[in-house]
Every structure is written in structure tokens, then in C-alpha cells.
Design a protein around this motif. Structure first.
Motif, mmCIF file in Angstrom:
data_model
loop_
_atom_site.group_PDB
_atom_site.id
_atom_site.type_symbol
_atom_site.label_atom_id
_atom_site.label_comp_id
_atom_site.label_asym_id
_atom_site.label_seq_id
_atom_site.Cartn_x
_atom_site.Cartn_y
_atom_site.Cartn_z
ATOM 1 N N TYR A 159 56.859 46.926 46.820
ATOM 2 C CA TYR A 159 58.493 46.522 46.326
ATOM 3 C C TYR A 159 59.100 47.821 46.730
ATOM 4 O O TYR A 159 60.631 47.839 47.501
ATOM 5 N N GLU A 160 59.056 48.931 47.009
ATOM 6 C CA GLU A 160 60.132 49.892 46.841
ATOM 7 C C GLU A 160 60.186 50.642 48.375
ATOM 8 O O GLU A 160 61.528 50.917 48.768
ATOM 9 N N ARG A 161 59.286 50.502 49.949
ATOM 10 C CA ARG A 161 59.200 50.482 51.136
ATOM 11 C C ARG A 161 59.724 48.872 51.457
ATOM 12 O O ARG A 161 60.376 49.493 52.326
ATOM 13 N N TRP A 162 59.888 47.975 51.216
ATOM 14 C CA TRP A 162 60.394 46.610 51.067
ATOM 15 C C TRP A 162 61.806 46.654 50.759
ATOM 16 O O TRP A 162 62.697 46.706 51.459
ATOM 17 N N SER A 163 61.880 46.884 49.824
ATOM 18 C CA SER A 163 63.243 46.702 49.297
ATOM 19 C C SER A 163 64.125 47.732 49.813
ATOM 20 O O SER A 163 65.803 47.962 50.134
ATOM 21 N N ARG A 164 63.339 49.250 50.871
ATOM 22 C CA ARG A 164 64.172 50.443 51.706
ATOM 23 C C ARG A 164 64.116 49.667 53.424
ATOM 24 O O ARG A 164 64.325 51.027 53.695
ATOM 25 N N ALA A 165 63.578 48.470 53.211
ATOM 26 C CA ALA A 165 63.183 48.702 54.363
ATOM 27 C C ALA A 165 62.186 49.002 55.351
ATOM 28 O O ALA A 165 62.992 48.898 56.528
ATOM 29 N N GLU A 166 61.118 49.598 54.819
ATOM 30 C CA GLU A 166 61.018 50.448 55.455
ATOM 31 C C GLU A 166 59.814 49.780 55.944
ATOM 32 O O GLU A 166 58.388 50.032 56.325
ATOM 33 N N ALA A 167 59.140 48.911 55.607
ATOM 34 C CA ALA A 167 58.171 47.271 55.868
ATOM 35 C C ALA A 167 58.830 46.377 55.950
ATOM 36 O O ALA A 167 59.872 45.803 55.308
ATOM 37 N N GLY A 168 58.313 44.816 56.988
ATOM 38 C CA GLY A 168 59.480 44.088 57.018
ATOM 39 C C GLY A 168 58.713 42.798 56.242
ATOM 40 O O GLY A 168 60.189 42.721 55.653
ATOM 41 N N ASP A 169 57.874 42.485 56.003
ATOM 42 C CA ASP A 169 57.263 41.342 55.160
ATOM 43 C C ASP A 169 56.350 42.736 54.086
ATOM 44 O O ASP A 169 55.418 43.042 54.190
ATOM 45 N N PHE A 170 56.922 41.429 52.769
ATOM 46 C CA PHE A 170 56.588 41.636 51.570
ATOM 47 C C PHE A 170 55.217 41.900 51.633
ATOM 48 O O PHE A 170 53.924 42.711 50.814
ATOM 49 N N GLY A 171 54.312 40.390 51.936
ATOM 50 C CA GLY A 171 53.048 40.418 52.134
ATOM 51 C C GLY A 171 51.971 41.447 52.802
ATOM 52 O O GLY A 171 50.841 42.250 52.465
ATOM 53 N N GLU A 172 52.841 42.367 53.861
ATOM 54 C CA GLU A 172 52.103 42.655 54.748
ATOM 55 C C GLU A 172 52.111 44.398 54.019
ATOM 56 O O GLU A 172 51.264 44.655 54.171
ATOM 57 N N ALA A 173 52.958 44.383 53.463
ATOM 58 C CA ALA A 173 53.764 45.980 53.133
ATOM 59 C C ALA A 173 52.824 46.041 51.683
ATOM 60 O O ALA A 173 51.685 47.312 51.302
ATOM 61 N N ALA A 174 52.586 44.965 50.918
ATOM 62 C CA ALA A 174 51.366 44.915 49.890
ATOM 63 C C ALA A 174 49.648 44.975 49.987
ATOM 64 O O ALA A 174 49.371 45.821 48.886
ATOM 65 N N ARG A 175 50.022 44.334 50.777
ATOM 66 C CA ARG A 175 48.104 44.235 52.007
ATOM 67 C C ARG A 175 48.294 45.579 51.837
ATOM 68 O O ARG A 175 47.150 46.420 51.504
ATOM 69 N N ARG A 176 48.266 46.396 52.654
ATOM 70 C CA ARG A 176 48.625 47.752 52.721
ATOM 71 C C ARG A 176 48.502 48.751 52.210
ATOM 72 O O ARG A 176 47.529 49.918 52.366
ATOM 73 N N ALA A 177 49.638 48.381 51.251
ATOM 74 C CA ALA A 177 49.914 49.630 49.492
ATOM 75 C C ALA A 177 48.816 49.798 48.826
ATOM 76 O O ALA A 177 47.931 50.000 48.935
ATOM 77 N N LEU A 178 47.669 48.139 48.775
ATOM 78 C CA LEU A 178 46.539 47.783 48.179
ATOM 79 C C LEU A 178 45.049 48.583 48.835
ATOM 80 O O LEU A 178 44.984 49.173 48.093
ATOM 81 N N ASP A 179 45.402 48.573 50.162
ATOM 82 C CA ASP A 179 44.172 49.333 50.901
ATOM 83 C C ASP A 179 44.375 50.653 50.930
ATOM 84 O O ASP A 179 43.594 51.560 50.684
ATOM 85 N N GLU A 180 46.241 51.623 50.751
ATOM 86 C CA GLU A 180 45.743 52.554 50.331
ATOM 87 C C GLU A 180 45.597 53.219 48.890
ATOM 88 O O GLU A 180 44.850 54.487 48.634
ATOM 89 N N VAL A 181 46.073 52.386 48.255
ATOM 90 C CA VAL A 181 45.300 52.612 46.434
ATOM 91 C C VAL A 181 43.673 52.066 46.415
ATOM 92 O O VAL A 181 43.245 52.841 46.243
ATOM 93 N N ARG A 182 43.667 51.916 47.404
ATOM 94 C CA ARG A 182 41.435 51.327 47.363
ATOM 95 C C ARG A 182 41.322 52.649 47.946
ATOM 96 O O ARG A 182 40.301 53.109 47.361
ATOM 97 N N ALA A 183 41.917 52.962 48.741
ATOM 98 C CA ALA A 183 41.735 54.678 49.724
ATOM 99 C C ALA A 183 41.226 55.442 49.100
ATOM 100 O O ALA A 183 40.787 56.799 48.987
ATOM 101 N N ALA A 184 42.291 55.630 48.631
ATOM 102 C CA ALA A 184 42.686 56.550 47.503
ATOM 103 C C ALA A 184 41.621 56.778 46.501
ATOM 104 O O ALA A 184 41.320 57.880 45.670
ATOM 105 N N VAL A 185 41.377 55.455 45.858
ATOM 106 C CA VAL A 185 40.332 55.526 44.866
ATOM 107 C C VAL A 185 39.095 56.162 45.205
ATOM 108 O O VAL A 185 38.051 56.642 43.876
ATOM 109 N N GLY A 186 39.059 56.148 46.353
ATOM 110 C CA GLY A 186 37.728 55.926 46.737
ATOM 111 C C GLY A 186 37.234 57.355 47.450
ATOM 112 O O GLY A 186 35.705 57.891 46.570
ATOM 113 N N HIS A 187 38.102 58.218 46.845
ATOM 114 C CA HIS A 187 37.731 59.406 46.854
ATOM 115 C C HIS A 187 37.317 60.375 46.347
ATOM 116 O O HIS A 187 37.982 60.937 45.372
#
Length: 187
Positions: A159-187
Motif C-alpha cells: 500500500y505504501e509503495r502503490w500509493s506513492r506510485a512506486e508500483a504500478g498494480d497493487f496486486g503485483e506490489a503485494a505479491r512482491r512485498a509478500l515474497d520479500e517478507v518470506r525471504a526476510a523470514v527465511g534468513h
């Protein structure tokens, strides 16, 4: 605008945000909002309990998230059900037409501690809705809570990225953020 025109809630929301940005949240009254929208105070109260509700709405987003988690394909991991929910709200709530409104909303909320607190409470309700929906799918308590918390974090980041126009589609931004969160948890 004439009083009979459709979309009173959207008109009131737009008017409120404009006034909050111009005058500040504290210096804007319900009467000001209704007048800017070309409506009456009673019309305002037909749609919103108070001026905060213009920013936070009802439980629509929580219901959409829960419905999408419930409707996710069977057999997937809890985070996949959460990802389906984030996709769903992206297509229904966080649309390109709503980006400007969302960016202004975010800036108004960030400027007021009372509103930041309310936003945090809304976030807790969204997390609880996803966790409840996961439990109803048979996901164990701890796994449901963890998946919902990670999903809520990803949604906030998106939401932060999308509302700042750093991301095009919210769904894509959410998937990317979820992947980043998963990766962070994995470390």
C-alpha cells in the motif's frame, strides 16, 4: 454539484480529503465536508458515523480479505491463500482510479497521531479477518496467525509503495512485498 447527483459517499470522501489537506483534519467539520460535496449534514451522517469514518470506512476491506481467503484454492499453503486475498483487494479496492485518493489519505493520516492510531487498529482488524478465515479453512491457530500477520505486513508495504506510485498494480506490489517478507523470514 446538485444534491441529487449519485455517489454521495465518494463525493463526501473526496470533499473531506481535500478539506483535510487544505485546512487540517482538526479544522474541518462535518458541515464543511457536506457543503463542499454539495450535500447536507444529514446526508453525511447517512453514510458515515463521523469524519474519521471518511478515511477508514466500514468493514468492507476486512470482508473482502476474508472472502478471498475462503475462496482460495484448496490444498495451498496459508500464505498462498493470503496472497489470493491480496490479489483480490488489489483488483477491487486499490485500483488505478483510487491511487490519488489513497496517496492523499495516507498523507492526512500520517500527519495526525489520532488517525495513525485508528489506522493501526484497522490493520489489526484486517489481520484478524484473515486469521479467522484461515482458521475456518482448517489452518492451525499459530500458522493462521503467522500467515495473517505476514500478509498484513506485505499489504502495508504494498500500500505504501502503490500509493506513492512506486508500483504500478497493487496486486503485483503485494505479491512482491509478500515474497520479500518470506525471504526476510527465511534468513
Amino acid at each position: 454539484m446538485a444534491r441529487w447527483e449519485p455517489n454521495a459517499p465518494e463525493r463526501l470522501s473526496k470533499a473531506a480529503l481535500e478539506l483535510f489537506a487544505e485546512r487540517g483534519y482538526e479544522n474541518t467539520t462535518v458541515i464543511d465536508i457536506a457543503a463542499r460535496a454539495g450535500l447536507t449534514k444529514s446526508t453525511f451522517f447517512r453514510h458515515f458515523q463521523d469524519k474519521r469514518e471518511v478515511l477508514f470506512g466500514g468493514s468492507t476491506l476486512a470482508a473482502l480479505l476474508a472472502e478471498a481467503v475462503a475462496g482460495a484454492p484448496e490444498g495451498g499453503a496459508p500464505l498462498e491463500a493470503v496472497a489470493c486475498a491480496l490479489d483480490a483487494v488489489g483488483g477491487k479496492v486499490f485500483t488505478a482510479e483510487r491511487r490519488e485518493f489513497s496517496a492523499l489519505r495516507r498523507s492526512v493520516i500520517e500527519a495526525h497521531p489520532e488517525l495513525r492510531e485508528r489506522e493501526a487498529l484497522k490493520g489489526l482488524a484486517l489481520t484478524a479477518a484473515m486469521a479467522d478465515a484461515l482458521r475456518q479453512r482448517g489452518v492451525p491457530e499459530l500458522a493462521a496467525r503467522v500467515a495473517a500477520e505476514l500478509g498484513a505486513l506485505a499489504m502495508k508495504i504494498a500500500y505504501e509503495r502503490w500509493s506513492r506510485a512506486e508500483a504500478g498494480d497493487f496486486g503485483e506490489a503485494a505479491r512482491r512485498a509478500l515474497d520479500e517478507v518470506r525471504a526476510a523470514v527465511g534468513h
